[in-house]
Design a protein around this motif. Sequence first.
Motif, PDB file in Angstrom:
ATOM      1  N   LEU A  56      -6.824   4.300   3.013  1.00  0.00           N
ATOM      2  CA  LEU A  56      -7.612   4.536   1.804  1.00  0.00           C
ATOM      3  C   LEU A  56      -8.862   3.670   1.828  1.00  0.00           C
ATOM      4  O   LEU A  56      -8.775   2.449   1.954  1.00  0.00           O
ATOM      5  CB  LEU A  56      -6.795   4.208   0.551  1.00  0.00           C
ATOM      6  CG  LEU A  56      -5.509   4.999   0.313  1.00  0.00           C
ATOM      7  CD1 LEU A  56      -4.873   4.567  -1.011  1.00  0.00           C
ATOM      8  CD2 LEU A  56      -5.773   6.496   0.310  1.00  0.00           C
ATOM      9  N   GLN A  58     -11.264   2.566  -0.678  1.00  0.00           N
ATOM     10  CA  GLN A  58     -11.188   2.565  -2.137  1.00  0.00           C
ATOM     11  C   GLN A  58     -12.456   2.011  -2.785  1.00  0.00           C
ATOM     12  O   GLN A  58     -12.914   0.919  -2.447  1.00  0.00           O
ATOM     13  CB  GLN A  58      -9.974   1.741  -2.570  1.00  0.00           C
ATOM     14  CG  GLN A  58      -9.661   1.804  -4.049  1.00  0.00           C
ATOM     15  CD  GLN A  58      -8.403   1.012  -4.374  1.00  0.00           C
ATOM     16  OE1 GLN A  58      -8.453  -0.204  -4.542  1.00  0.00           O
ATOM     17  NE2 GLN A  58      -7.265   1.699  -4.441  1.00  0.00           N
ATOM     18  N   ALA A  70      -2.622   5.297  -6.304  1.00  0.00           N
ATOM     19  CA  ALA A  70      -2.575   4.750  -4.951  1.00  0.00           C
ATOM     20  C   ALA A  70      -1.399   3.780  -4.735  1.00  0.00           C
ATOM     21  O   ALA A  70      -0.792   3.786  -3.663  1.00  0.00           O
ATOM     22  CB  ALA A  70      -3.897   4.072  -4.597  1.00  0.00           C
ATOM     23  N   ILE A  84      -5.261  -0.156   2.753  1.00  0.00           N
ATOM     24  CA  ILE A  84      -6.267  -0.008   1.705  1.00  0.00           C
ATOM     25  C   ILE A  84      -7.422  -0.971   1.970  1.00  0.00           C
ATOM     26  O   ILE A  84      -7.206  -2.179   2.106  1.00  0.00           O
ATOM     27  CB  ILE A  84      -5.671  -0.270   0.314  1.00  0.00           C
ATOM     28  CG1 ILE A  84      -4.514   0.705   0.027  1.00  0.00           C
ATOM     29  CG2 ILE A  84      -6.750  -0.126  -0.768  1.00  0.00           C
ATOM     30  CD1 ILE A  84      -3.835   0.470  -1.310  1.00  0.00           C
ATOM     31  N   ASP A 136     -10.918   7.000  -1.869  1.00  0.00           N
ATOM     32  CA  ASP A 136     -10.177   6.824  -3.113  1.00  0.00           C
ATOM     33  C   ASP A 136     -11.122   6.495  -4.265  1.00  0.00           C
ATOM     34  O   ASP A 136     -11.667   5.390  -4.340  1.00  0.00           O
ATOM     35  CB  ASP A 136      -9.145   5.702  -2.937  1.00  0.00           C
ATOM     36  CG  ASP A 136      -8.260   5.526  -4.156  1.00  0.00           C
ATOM     37  OD1 ASP A 136      -8.178   6.469  -4.962  1.00  0.00           O
ATOM     38  OD2 ASP A 136      -7.638   4.458  -4.289  1.00  0.00           O
ATOM     39  N   THR A 181      -5.229  10.825  -5.948  1.00  0.00           N
ATOM     40  CA  THR A 181      -5.147  10.294  -4.583  1.00  0.00           C
ATOM     41  C   THR A 181      -3.750  10.483  -4.009  1.00  0.00           C
ATOM     42  O   THR A 181      -3.585  10.891  -2.853  1.00  0.00           O
ATOM     43  CB  THR A 181      -5.517   8.801  -4.576  1.00  0.00           C
ATOM     44  OG1 THR A 181      -6.861   8.658  -5.034  1.00  0.00           O
ATOM     45  CG2 THR A 181      -5.397   8.207  -3.182  1.00  0.00           C
ATOM     46  N   THR A 265      -9.071  10.440  -8.635  1.00  0.00           N
ATOM     47  CA  THR A 265      -7.906   9.628  -8.932  1.00  0.00           C
ATOM     48  C   THR A 265      -7.756   9.354 -10.393  1.00  0.00           C
ATOM     49  O   THR A 265      -8.701   9.240 -11.111  1.00  0.00           O
ATOM     50  CB  THR A 265      -8.029   8.297  -8.224  1.00  0.00           C
ATOM     51  OG1 THR A 265      -9.294   8.206  -7.651  1.00  0.00           O
ATOM     52  CG2 THR A 265      -7.057   8.164  -7.135  1.00  0.00           C
TER      53      THR A 265
END
Length: 265
Positions: A56, A58, A70, A84, A136, A181, A265
């Motif tokens: 991800l 983000q 997430a 992430i 994300d 997400t 998201t």
Amino acid sequence: MADVMLELSAWEDLANIPADPPRMRPLCSKCCRPVQVCWCAALPPEPLNPAGRIVLLQHPAEEKRSLRTAPMLSVGLAPGKCLIYKGKRFPNTRHDAELEAILADKRSLLLYPSASSVPIEQIDPAGGPYNLILLDGTWPQAKSIYHCSTALHGMRQVKLVSSGTSSYIIRTQPTEGCLSTLETAIQALSALERDDRYREQLLQPLHVLCQYQLANGAVTHQSKEFLIRHNQYPKLIGRRLNRLLKHADNFKDDPSDGTEGKHST
């Protein structure tokens, strides 16, 4: 004058009284949510262990959202299977060499609805294991990350051709077919791994989250597209939303254009 000095002294004494610390609700050690609203009981009995990894990228604003999806992905998959990285441009100086290597890896796939993206179902599992890269954030944030991150432009790009309706019913999505997400990753993993366990097991925490919110005053949300088409949207339609609606219309006319499956998201 003496009375004024006494009054000031009294106010200083009051100001120096230490405030009682706020009473914090106990947090779950796994999902870091208050125990009363923890969704961990709905996680798979054992973390799922795909052959590849979810990565991800983000947007920083996403971390501030209280109802993010997430974390469900992060704790629902085995350790090391959901990475992430935070930022508005990737890679950047805060990221380690691992991310640069992932983005340069020929087995890395960027889930992004571009003109060159192909349906993820067409990817041969034998060519993996794959690193599946997701952006994300909201759709505008995801587009901004993509345009600011030139390392993403040359990657192999894939798309979800048919994403269905989001189960994240307490959140207003821009258009029909937009997914959270978590849902986006589940759909992609299920297709890439040829394994329906991801759909069957990883969605359960989201259902629990929505049920709790609905039981405590939340209401179900229709997409902005639905509200506009039924003359129920309470605001003026901005240029950004108008573009999204046109993309959605184009997709209905020609599903091969790849605009469906974008996530918010």
